[in-house]
Design a protein around this motif. Structure first.
Motif, PDB file in Angstrom:
ATOM      1  N   PRO A 338       0.801  -1.233   0.000  1.00  0.00           N
ATOM      2  CA  PRO A 338       0.000   0.000   0.000  1.00  0.00           C
ATOM      3  C   PRO A 338       0.830   1.278   0.000  1.00  0.00           C
ATOM      4  O   PRO A 338       0.480   2.251  -0.668  1.00  0.00           O
ATOM      5  CB  PRO A 338      -0.836  -0.137   1.267  1.00  0.00           C
ATOM      6  CG  PRO A 338      -0.977  -1.615   1.463  1.00  0.00           C
ATOM      7  CD  PRO A 338       0.331  -2.194   1.021  1.00  0.00           C
ATOM      8  N   GLN A 339       1.955   1.276   0.719  1.00  0.00           N
ATOM      9  CA  GLN A 339       2.759   2.500   0.786  1.00  0.00           C
ATOM     10  C   GLN A 339       3.395   2.815  -0.564  1.00  0.00           C
ATOM     11  O   GLN A 339       3.348   3.956  -1.036  1.00  0.00           O
ATOM     12  CB  GLN A 339       3.844   2.354   1.849  1.00  0.00           C
ATOM     13  CG  GLN A 339       4.702   3.612   1.999  1.00  0.00           C
ATOM     14  CD  GLN A 339       5.751   3.480   3.087  1.00  0.00           C
ATOM     15  OE1 GLN A 339       5.764   2.494   3.821  1.00  0.00           O
ATOM     16  NE2 GLN A 339       6.621   4.455   3.195  1.00  0.00           N
ATOM     17  N   VAL A 340       3.970   1.781  -1.204  1.00  0.00           N
ATOM     18  CA  VAL A 340       4.594   1.995  -2.517  1.00  0.00           C
ATOM     19  C   VAL A 340       3.553   2.453  -3.538  1.00  0.00           C
ATOM     20  O   VAL A 340       3.776   3.384  -4.316  1.00  0.00           O
ATOM     21  CB  VAL A 340       5.287   0.699  -2.988  1.00  0.00           C
ATOM     22  CG1 VAL A 340       5.741   0.829  -4.442  1.00  0.00           C
ATOM     23  CG2 VAL A 340       6.464   0.374  -2.093  1.00  0.00           C
ATOM     24  N   ALA A 341       2.384   1.790  -3.531  1.00  0.00           N
ATOM     25  CA  ALA A 341       1.329   2.150  -4.477  1.00  0.00           C
ATOM     26  C   ALA A 341       0.821   3.564  -4.229  1.00  0.00           C
ATOM     27  O   ALA A 341       0.560   4.323  -5.172  1.00  0.00           O
ATOM     28  CB  ALA A 341       0.189   1.152  -4.385  1.00  0.00           C
ATOM     29  N   ALA A 342       0.669   3.928  -2.952  1.00  0.00           N
ATOM     30  CA  ALA A 342       0.182   5.269  -2.621  1.00  0.00           C
ATOM     31  C   ALA A 342       1.187   6.336  -3.048  1.00  0.00           C
ATOM     32  O   ALA A 342       0.807   7.392  -3.566  1.00  0.00           O
ATOM     33  CB  ALA A 342      -0.101   5.368  -1.131  1.00  0.00           C
ATOM     34  N   GLU A 343       2.473   6.080  -2.842  1.00  0.00           N
ATOM     35  CA  GLU A 343       3.495   7.050  -3.238  1.00  0.00           C
ATOM     36  C   GLU A 343       3.518   7.229  -4.761  1.00  0.00           C
ATOM     37  O   GLU A 343       3.646   8.349  -5.264  1.00  0.00           O
ATOM     38  CB  GLU A 343       4.869   6.590  -2.741  1.00  0.00           C
ATOM     39  CG  GLU A 343       5.023   6.673  -1.226  1.00  0.00           C
ATOM     40  CD  GLU A 343       6.354   6.116  -0.751  1.00  0.00           C
ATOM     41  OE1 GLU A 343       7.103   5.570  -1.600  1.00  0.00           O
ATOM     42  OE2 GLU A 343       6.643   6.212   0.449  1.00  0.00           O
ATOM     43  N   LEU A 344       3.379   6.109  -5.491  1.00  0.00           N
ATOM     44  CA  LEU A 344       3.347   6.206  -6.953  1.00  0.00           C
ATOM     45  C   LEU A 344       2.105   6.962  -7.415  1.00  0.00           C
ATOM     46  O   LEU A 344       2.177   7.819  -8.311  1.00  0.00           O
ATOM     47  CB  LEU A 344       3.377   4.809  -7.565  1.00  0.00           C
ATOM     48  CG  LEU A 344       3.319   4.737  -9.095  1.00  0.00           C
ATOM     49  CD1 LEU A 344       4.466   5.518  -9.727  1.00  0.00           C
ATOM     50  CD2 LEU A 344       3.336   3.288  -9.571  1.00  0.00           C
ATOM     51  N   ALA A 345       0.963   6.679  -6.815  1.00  0.00           N
ATOM     52  CA  ALA A 345      -0.269   7.375  -7.192  1.00  0.00           C
ATOM     53  C   ALA A 345      -0.161   8.866  -6.900  1.00  0.00           C
ATOM     54  O   ALA A 345      -0.608   9.700  -7.706  1.00  0.00           O
ATOM     55  CB  ALA A 345      -1.451   6.774  -6.444  1.00  0.00           C
ATOM     56  N   ALA A 346       0.433   9.212  -5.772  1.00  0.00           N
ATOM     57  CA  ALA A 346       0.609  10.626  -5.441  1.00  0.00           C
ATOM     58  C   ALA A 346       1.524  11.312  -6.452  1.00  0.00           C
ATOM     59  O   ALA A 346       1.277  12.458  -6.854  1.00  0.00           O
ATOM     60  CB  ALA A 346       1.173  10.755  -4.023  1.00  0.00           C
ATOM     61  N   SER A 347       2.567  10.599  -6.885  1.00  0.00           N
ATOM     62  CA  SER A 347       3.471  11.164  -7.889  1.00  0.00           C
ATOM     63  C   SER A 347       2.750  11.394  -9.216  1.00  0.00           C
ATOM     64  O   SER A 347       2.985  12.387  -9.902  1.00  0.00           O
ATOM     65  CB  SER A 347       4.672  10.229  -8.103  1.00  0.00           C
ATOM     66  OG  SER A 347       5.400  10.057  -6.910  1.00  0.00           O
ATOM     67  N   ILE A 348       1.868  10.464  -9.569  1.00  0.00           N
ATOM     68  CA  ILE A 348       1.094  10.616 -10.806  1.00  0.00           C
ATOM     69  C   ILE A 348       0.183  11.832 -10.716  1.00  0.00           C
ATOM     70  O   ILE A 348       0.074  12.625 -11.666  1.00  0.00           O
ATOM     71  CB  ILE A 348       0.276   9.343 -11.074  1.00  0.00           C
ATOM     72  CG1 ILE A 348       1.208   8.180 -11.391  1.00  0.00           C
ATOM     73  CG2 ILE A 348      -0.704   9.556 -12.230  1.00  0.00           C
ATOM     74  CD1 ILE A 348       0.505   6.839 -11.482  1.00  0.00           C
ATOM     75  N   LEU A 349      -0.483  12.010  -9.580  1.00  0.00           N
ATOM     76  CA  LEU A 349      -1.377  13.161  -9.408  1.00  0.00           C
ATOM     77  C   LEU A 349      -0.610  14.470  -9.556  1.00  0.00           C
ATOM     78  O   LEU A 349      -1.080  15.414 -10.199  1.00  0.00           O
ATOM     79  CB  LEU A 349      -2.048  13.098  -8.039  1.00  0.00           C
ATOM     80  CG  LEU A 349      -3.103  11.996  -7.847  1.00  0.00           C
ATOM     81  CD1 LEU A 349      -3.546  11.930  -6.391  1.00  0.00           C
ATOM     82  CD2 LEU A 349      -4.308  12.246  -8.747  1.00  0.00           C
ATOM     83  N   VAL A 350       0.592  14.522  -8.969  1.00  0.00           N
ATOM     84  CA  VAL A 350       1.402  15.742  -9.054  1.00  0.00           C
ATOM     85  C   VAL A 350       1.875  15.968 -10.485  1.00  0.00           C
ATOM     86  O   VAL A 350       1.799  17.080 -11.024  1.00  0.00           O
ATOM     87  CB  VAL A 350       2.608  15.645  -8.100  1.00  0.00           C
ATOM     88  CG1 VAL A 350       3.558  16.820  -8.332  1.00  0.00           C
ATOM     89  CG2 VAL A 350       2.141  15.632  -6.657  1.00  0.00           C
ATOM     90  N   SER A 351       2.365  14.895 -11.147  1.00  0.00           N
ATOM     91  CA  SER A 351       2.906  15.027 -12.502  1.00  0.00           C
ATOM     92  C   SER A 351       1.835  15.463 -13.494  1.00  0.00           C
ATOM     93  O   SER A 351       2.046  16.385 -14.292  1.00  0.00           O
ATOM     94  CB  SER A 351       3.530  13.700 -12.934  1.00  0.00           C
ATOM     95  OG  SER A 351       4.000  13.776 -14.258  1.00  0.00           O
ATOM     96  N   LEU A 352       0.671  14.790 -13.453  1.00  0.00           N
ATOM     97  CA  LEU A 352      -0.383  15.135 -14.405  1.00  0.00           C
ATOM     98  C   LEU A 352      -1.024  16.481 -14.092  1.00  0.00           C
ATOM     99  O   LEU A 352      -1.626  17.105 -14.972  1.00  0.00           O
ATOM    100  CB  LEU A 352      -1.451  14.043 -14.443  1.00  0.00           C
ATOM    101  CG  LEU A 352      -0.996  12.649 -14.886  1.00  0.00           C
ATOM    102  CD1 LEU A 352      -2.208  11.746 -15.109  1.00  0.00           C
ATOM    103  CD2 LEU A 352      -0.153  12.708 -16.148  1.00  0.00           C
ATOM    104  N   GLY A 353      -0.939  16.896 -12.841  1.00  0.00           N
ATOM    105  CA  GLY A 353      -1.538  18.175 -12.461  1.00  0.00           C
ATOM    106  C   GLY A 353      -0.767  19.380 -12.955  1.00  0.00           C
ATOM    107  O   GLY A 353      -1.286  20.504 -12.931  1.00  0.00           O
ATOM    108  N   LYS A 354       0.476  19.172 -13.402  1.00  0.00           N
ATOM    109  CA  LYS A 354       1.269  20.288 -13.906  1.00  0.00           C
ATOM    110  C   LYS A 354       0.749  20.719 -15.273  1.00  0.00           C
ATOM    111  O   LYS A 354       0.493  19.870 -16.138  1.00  0.00           O
ATOM    112  CB  LYS A 354       2.737  19.880 -14.019  1.00  0.00           C
ATOM    113  CG  LYS A 354       3.384  19.563 -12.681  1.00  0.00           C
ATOM    114  CD  LYS A 354       4.820  19.103 -12.875  1.00  0.00           C
ATOM    115  CE  LYS A 354       5.466  18.774 -11.538  1.00  0.00           C
ATOM    116  NZ  LYS A 354       6.851  18.262 -11.710  1.00  0.00           N
ATOM    117  N   PRO A 355       0.586  22.014 -15.501  1.00  0.00           N
ATOM    118  CA  PRO A 355       0.074  22.480 -16.800  1.00  0.00           C
ATOM    119  C   PRO A 355       1.042  22.130 -17.932  1.00  0.00           C
ATOM    120  O   PRO A 355       2.248  21.995 -17.724  1.00  0.00           O
ATOM    121  CB  PRO A 355      -0.042  23.996 -16.618  1.00  0.00           C
ATOM    122  CG  PRO A 355       0.040  24.234 -15.153  1.00  0.00           C
ATOM    123  CD  PRO A 355       0.839  23.121 -14.574  1.00  0.00           C
ATOM    124  N   CYS A 356       0.510  21.975 -19.117  1.00  0.00           N
ATOM    125  CA  CYS A 356       1.354  21.769 -20.287  1.00  0.00           C
ATOM    126  C   CYS A 356       0.893  22.728 -21.379  1.00  0.00           C
ATOM    127  O   CYS A 356      -0.294  23.043 -21.496  1.00  0.00           O
ATOM    128  CB  CYS A 356       1.300  20.323 -20.770  1.00  0.00           C
ATOM    129  SG  CYS A 356      -0.353  19.685 -21.089  1.00  0.00           S
TER     130      CYS A 356
END
Length: 689
Positions: A338-356
């Motif tokens: 759960p911790q590894v999956a949660a950290e990866l999911a959080a990274s995805i949210l941050v990465s995709l949330g950046k404007p392009c």
């Protein structure tokens, strides 16, 4: 080695190489085009063998002129082709070693016998006396060389490579040239005094045929082989490209779901073998449809490619795929928790949330992520579905978040699946029923019509509300069938009421899915005609939101319905974002004020202002106004004071069966004393027996 001997050897070497290049297509069994390739291969080798005989004789230094029999010489060439075909068929196919030995025997016999037969066909005088050491040495040399050449060639892997074919061709050429030289010397033609010349082909002509003709034929056969190889190579590349494209998403270049499921199956096997854990993330973009609609599909495609690039940077190699539309899958192949999956999911949210930046426009997108772990959250067949359920839960909670799978998330889906299955059965078996809620003429209090409302009496669950099963029908493509049933049933009921003396106008609700049906108006017209119902007795209600969703379609369908004679009503008015310009173009005859405004009429000044404004707007557009959800006398009084035309709600009557409504109209058996408008009973008569 003289140039003449070198040219003779090169001709045989070229013939052997072309022959083997053609023979590389031979299979264990002759079938179809394989026979054609065998004959072409034998033609090349037999021609080379025949041409070498002619050229070898012409350079042998005979002191008397030579001439060739016009029938026996081509017969010898044909015999060489036939024998070489048999030898290649036996020895050139991938198979048992005994086949190679037999093929070499036929090859050697062909080399020796065709050379001897060729010399005998010249009919030299006084006649050939063979030195038998020549054929005695020629036969084993041809057999040994042919055996090695065919053995090297007969392997499927080796014959596919040009270098091995070249080596096999060199050995085969030696196996032809050396035995021919031995047999030619053993014939001792120098002691002959001459050859017949009358009626024969001159040696010069035969040399041209053997030299130029053989070369041209070999070139032609090689070109055929080369073009076929190129075409097959192109076809293989095209198939590989098609297969690669079928396994990859063409827009993002990510693996598609098909190949991802294959990788997932391998990951499951490794996890089972090593007792490891896997994690699966299903990523769905939030509001992507709005981006497509506002910025265009080209910008949407570029955004998807950018999202794929960012996900690829966060995932392990080949562990992310596009499932379809705006959904992606990402696998954590080992050490998932759960911790590894949660950290990866959080990274995805941050990465995709950046404007392009896309074509000078800045776009940003959020996503909802569902996480399922293996083996805790299910086996191989259920993991994607469970990740999808978790994603939907995250999206329903507002999006821009991740959510781990819980078993309660699929319980609701199972229940929905059961309801949908039962709904299909109910539609097929006639378990659905229509109830009718009267509409009241506000100034007089008389009943002027009714709205048809669908009800479902489930045999186990009891009465199921339309609020529950209509969204399911819309989501899973059943709404048009329900709508068609509603149209037919309303027309049938209007006809049945008319036969009892009740002329009732009925309103039906149309969904956005029905508006997209190309034959909607035709279906309504057909149902009206089949039941002999005047179109003026039907009103089609479309919510304001639906009417504004696809204005071109709405305007077109509304005009078709109006031309048919059906009345049009804009339902739930005030909850959407109608444009007055579009509202003026719609051939509607009434507006229905949403119940949310009626609810607060007695307590909210703002609600009264909105209701008054809507009624005045409708009056200015020459539209009648219907207020739904009227439950109190206070609401009734306010709406009448505002000039509302019709009222509908529990204050007057709840939805009731068709039979109950007829009893109320004909025998005054109803929830309250109320008159049915006289017009409801005009121009009607019972059905004639």
């Amino acid at each position: 080695m003289t140039p003449a001997v070198l040219a003779d050897g090169l001709l045989v070497l070229a013939a052997a190489y072309v022959s083997l290049d053609l023979a590389k297509r031979l299979e264990v069994r002759l079938k179809g085009d394989t026979l054609g390739w065998l004959l072409a291969s034998a033609l090349a080798l037999g021609t080379g063998l025949w041409g070498a005989q002619v050229l070898g004789l012409s350079h042998h230094g005979l002191t008397y002129p030579q001439a060739y029999h016009p029938a026996l010489t081509p017969a010898g060439w044909l015999a060489a082709v036939v024998v070489m075909a048999l030898g290649l068929y036996l020895g050139g196919r991938p198979g048992r070693p005994i086949d190679t030995l037999l093929g070499a025997v036929v090859f050697a016999a062909g080399v020796v016998l065709t050379e001897m037969g060729f010399l005998l066909a010249l009919s030299p005088s006084p006649g050939i006396t063979w030195l038998w050491w020549g054929p005695g040495l020629a036969a084993p040399i041809a057999w040994a060389g042919g055996t090695v050449a065919l053995w090297l060639f007969s392997s499927t892997k080796r014959r596919a490579q040009a270098s091995w074919r070249a080596l096999s061709a060199l050995l085969m050429a030696i196996s032809i040239v050396v035995p021919q030289a031995l047999i030619l010397n053993a014939a001792d033609l120098g002691h002959q005094t001459g050859m017949p010349l009358d009626g024969r082909v001159a040696s010069g002509t035969m040399e041209v045929l053997a030299g130029v003709g053989s070369v041209l034929l070999l070139v032609m056969l090689w070109v055929v082989s080369f073009m076929d190889s190129r075409m097959k190579a192109s076809l293989l590349r095209a198939r590989a490209e098609m297969q690669s494209q079928s396994l990859r998403d063409p827009l993002t270049e990510l693996p598609n779901r098909q190949i991802f499921e294959g990788m997932l199956a391998q990951a499951f096997k490794r996890a089972d073998a090593t007792q490891a854990k896997l994690g699966l993330l299903l990523i769905n973009l939030d509001g992507f449809k709005g981006i497509n609609e506002t910025l265009g599909h080209r910008i949407g495609d570029r955004l998807l490619r950018e999202v794929a690039s960012r996900l690829r940077a966060l995932a392990q190699p080949h562990m992310v795929a596009r499932q379809g539309a705006d959904e992606f899958l990402m696998l954590i192949p080992n050490d998932a928790n759960p911790q590894v999956a949660a950290e990866l999911a959080a990274s995805i949210l941050v990465s995709l949330g950046k404007p392009c930046l896309l074509d000078g426009r800045e776009a940003s997108v959020t996503c909802s992520i569902g996480i399922a772990l293996y083996p805790e959250d299910g086996g191989a067949s259920a993991l994607i579905a469970h990740a999808d359920a978790a994603m939907r839960f995250a999206k329903s909670s507002g999006g821009a978040a991740y959510c781990f799978f819980e078993s309660r998330m699929v319980d609701g889906f199972r229940d929905q699946a059961e309801v949908l299955r039962d709904l299909r059965r109910a539609l097929a078996q006639g378990e659905l029923e229509l109830f009718y809620q009267p509409k009241i003429h506000a100034p007089t209090g008389e009943i002027t019509g009714a709205e048809a409302l669908m009800r479902w009496q489930h045999p186990r669950r009891g009465m199921i509300s339309p609020v529950e099963f209509i969204p399911l029908a819309e989501r899973f493509g059943l709404i048009c069938q329900l709508g068609n049933w509603l149209i037919d049933e309303v027309c049938r009921q209007i006809h049945a009421w008319r036969d009892t003396g009740l002329r009732m106008r009925v309103a039906i609700n149309l969904s956005v899915h029905q508006l997209r049906q190309p034959d909607l108006v035709e279906r309504i017209a057909k149902a009206l005609h089949a039941n002999d119902v005047n179109p003026s007795l039907m009103t089609c209600e479309i919510t304001e939101t639906v009417a504004m969703e696809d204005t071109e379609t709405t305007i077109r369908v509304f005009h078709q319905l109006a031309k048919l004679g059906v009345s049009i009503s804009i339902d739930d008015f005030g909850t959407g974002h109608s444009s007055l310009s579009y509202l003026r173009k719609l051939p509607a005859s009434e507006l229905k004020i949403d119940r949310s405004f009626v609810l607060d009429l007695e307590t909210s000044e703002d609600a009264r202002k909105v209701a008054s404004a809507v009624i005045n707007l409708a009056k200015s557009l020459d539209l009648k106004v219907v207020a739904e959800g009227v439950e109190t006398e206070g609401q009734n009084r306010i709406l009448r004071d505002f000039g509302c035309d019709q009222l509908q709600g529990y204050l007057f009557a709840k939805p009731m069966s068709a039979k109950a409504l007829a009893l109320w109209a004909m025998d005054d058996v109803g929830p309250r004393t109320m008159n049915f408008r006289d017009s409801l009973f005009k121009a009607t008569r019972p059905a004639e027996p």
